[in-house]
Design a protein around this motif. Structure first.
Motif, PDB file in Angstrom:
ATOM      1  N   LEU A 114     -35.063  -3.096 -29.363  1.00  0.00           N
ATOM      2  CA  LEU A 114     -33.557  -2.395 -30.075  1.00  0.00           C
ATOM      3  C   LEU A 114     -33.057  -1.519 -29.197  1.00  0.00           C
ATOM      4  O   LEU A 114     -31.855  -0.956 -29.218  1.00  0.00           O
ATOM      5  N   GLY A 115     -33.657  -0.822 -27.984  1.00  0.00           N
ATOM      6  CA  GLY A 115     -33.056   0.204 -27.137  1.00  0.00           C
ATOM      7  C   GLY A 115     -32.355  -0.422 -26.156  1.00  0.00           C
ATOM      8  O   GLY A 115     -31.483  -1.577 -26.127  1.00  0.00           O
ATOM      9  N   THR A 116     -32.781  -0.083 -24.695  1.00  0.00           N
ATOM     10  CA  THR A 116     -31.994  -0.504 -23.544  1.00  0.00           C
ATOM     11  C   THR A 116     -32.714  -1.128 -22.925  1.00  0.00           C
ATOM     12  O   THR A 116     -32.414  -1.234 -21.514  1.00  0.00           O
ATOM     13  N   MET A 117     -34.062  -1.834 -22.768  1.00  0.00           N
ATOM     14  CA  MET A 117     -35.004  -2.608 -22.206  1.00  0.00           C
ATOM     15  C   MET A 117     -34.317  -3.718 -21.585  1.00  0.00           C
ATOM     16  O   MET A 117     -33.489  -4.493 -22.336  1.00  0.00           O
ATOM     17  N   ASP A 118     -34.067  -3.892 -20.251  1.00  0.00           N
ATOM     18  CA  ASP A 118     -33.582  -5.107 -19.465  1.00  0.00           C
ATOM     19  C   ASP A 118     -34.188  -6.210 -19.870  1.00  0.00           C
ATOM     20  O   ASP A 118     -35.431  -6.334 -20.220  1.00  0.00           O
ATOM     21  N   ALA A 119     -33.472  -7.459 -20.280  1.00  0.00           N
ATOM     22  CA  ALA A 119     -34.131  -8.764 -20.712  1.00  0.00           C
ATOM     23  C   ALA A 119     -35.028  -9.125 -19.835  1.00  0.00           C
ATOM     24  O   ALA A 119     -36.161  -9.819 -20.414  1.00  0.00           O
ATOM     25  N   GLU A 120     -35.147  -9.146 -18.404  1.00  0.00           N
ATOM     26  CA  GLU A 120     -36.066  -9.636 -17.479  1.00  0.00           C
ATOM     27  C   GLU A 120     -37.259  -8.808 -17.567  1.00  0.00           C
ATOM     28  O   GLU A 120     -38.248  -9.383 -17.662  1.00  0.00           O
ATOM     29  N   ILE A 121     -37.379  -7.642 -17.951  1.00  0.00           N
ATOM     30  CA  ILE A 121     -38.555  -6.787 -18.010  1.00  0.00           C
ATOM     31  C   ILE A 121     -39.146  -7.197 -19.600  1.00  0.00           C
ATOM     32  O   ILE A 121     -40.437  -7.195 -19.555  1.00  0.00           O
ATOM     33  N   ALA A 122     -38.311  -7.104 -20.527  1.00  0.00           N
ATOM     34  CA  ALA A 122     -38.632  -7.560 -21.762  1.00  0.00           C
ATOM     35  C   ALA A 122     -39.443  -8.864 -21.596  1.00  0.00           C
ATOM     36  O   ALA A 122     -40.602  -9.155 -22.377  1.00  0.00           O
ATOM     37  N   THR A 123     -38.840  -9.728 -21.123  1.00  0.00           N
ATOM     38  CA  THR A 123     -39.565 -11.165 -20.917  1.00  0.00           C
ATOM     39  C   THR A 123     -40.861 -11.146 -20.350  1.00  0.00           C
ATOM     40  O   THR A 123     -41.928 -11.635 -20.769  1.00  0.00           O
ATOM     41  N   LEU A 124     -41.040 -10.174 -18.911  1.00  0.00           N
ATOM     42  CA  LEU A 124     -42.227  -9.925 -18.408  1.00  0.00           C
ATOM     43  C   LEU A 124     -43.273  -9.643 -19.222  1.00  0.00           C
ATOM     44  O   LEU A 124     -44.451  -9.948 -19.292  1.00  0.00           O
ATOM     45  N   PHE A 125     -42.868  -8.426 -19.988  1.00  0.00           N
ATOM     46  CA  PHE A 125     -43.901  -7.993 -20.859  1.00  0.00           C
ATOM     47  C   PHE A 125     -44.279  -8.739 -22.046  1.00  0.00           C
ATOM     48  O   PHE A 125     -45.375  -8.562 -22.624  1.00  0.00           O
ATOM     49  N   ALA A 126     -43.612  -9.333 -22.609  1.00  0.00           N
ATOM     50  CA  ALA A 126     -43.749 -10.452 -23.637  1.00  0.00           C
ATOM     51  C   ALA A 126     -44.983 -11.288 -23.241  1.00  0.00           C
ATOM     52  O   ALA A 126     -45.553 -11.732 -23.825  1.00  0.00           O
ATOM     53  N   TYR A 127     -44.539 -11.957 -21.825  1.00  0.00           N
ATOM     54  CA  TYR A 127     -45.575 -13.058 -21.318  1.00  0.00           C
ATOM     55  C   TYR A 127     -46.680 -12.401 -21.102  1.00  0.00           C
ATOM     56  O   TYR A 127     -47.803 -12.675 -21.291  1.00  0.00           O
ATOM     57  N   ALA A 128     -46.837 -11.044 -20.676  1.00  0.00           N
ATOM     58  CA  ALA A 128     -48.130 -10.357 -20.304  1.00  0.00           C
ATOM     59  C   ALA A 128     -48.760 -10.085 -21.733  1.00  0.00           C
ATOM     60  O   ALA A 128     -50.008 -10.236 -21.755  1.00  0.00           O
ATOM     61  N   LYS A 129     -48.145  -9.552 -22.630  1.00  0.00           N
ATOM     62  CA  LYS A 129     -48.695  -9.390 -23.979  1.00  0.00           C
ATOM     63  C   LYS A 129     -49.421 -10.350 -24.453  1.00  0.00           C
ATOM     64  O   LYS A 129     -50.621 -10.376 -25.020  1.00  0.00           O
ATOM     65  N   ALA A 130     -48.669 -11.757 -24.423  1.00  0.00           N
ATOM     66  CA  ALA A 130     -49.229 -12.870 -24.981  1.00  0.00           C
ATOM     67  C   ALA A 130     -50.539 -13.362 -24.292  1.00  0.00           C
ATOM     68  O   ALA A 130     -51.397 -13.701 -25.000  1.00  0.00           O
TER      69      ALA A 130
END
Length: 160
Positions: A114-130
């Protein structure tokens, strides 16, 4: 007509390096490299300090200390500059407090988006979290109940 919003979690340009996952020696080389980026998660949340999403280099040695090393980690892949990315679940560390002193600002991925996280970083974290979530919930074989060992950089579970 409303504008179609692109899915923020499909921006990963990281090469998942399936062949590297097969080579334990190469993974070890990347793991110990000073250039490697380490993402840390706790309870599925991400530590953020001033938009810095990766473990500071001064803490890297803690990942390898026998009384601190998290059991669950994943080789995520290589970026275009051949820098390796690993994700660590500090909940699986025998002594997670050595990592929590880094920052107490642990946030859920959805909140951060909801803030300012870059989409590339968000995708990386989503991948890692999963993948870390899958590792946590596949610690035992569903057929026989024996413990599993995670191989191929954390992407496969083998019954022991």
């Amino acid at each position: 007509m409303s504008q179609i919003r692109q899915n923020a979690f499909c921006q990963l340009s990281l090469d998942r390096s399936s062949l590297t996952r097969e080579d334990d020696n190469l993974q070890q080389k990347y793991l110990l490299s000073k250039q490697t980026k380490h993402l840390i998660l706790q309870n599925g949340k991400i530590s953020i300090t001033n938009q810095a999403y990766f473990l500071p280099e001064t803490f890297h040695e803690r990942l390898f200390l026998p009384n601190c090393a998290p059991k669950r980690h994943i080789f995520l892949g290589l970026d275009t500059a051949q820098i390796a990315y690993f994700a660590w679940d500090i909940d699986s560390s025998p002594n997670p407090s050595v990592f929590t002193e880094i920052d107490q600002n642990w946030q859920d991925l959805r909140t951060i988006m909801l803030g300012t996280m870059d989409a590339e970083i968000a995708t990386l974290f989503a991948y890692a979290k999963a993948l870390l979530h899958w590792q946590k919930h596949s610690a035992f074989c569903p057929v026989c109940g024996n413990e599993t060992k995670h191989t191929r950089g954390g992407h496969a579970a083998v019954c022991q």
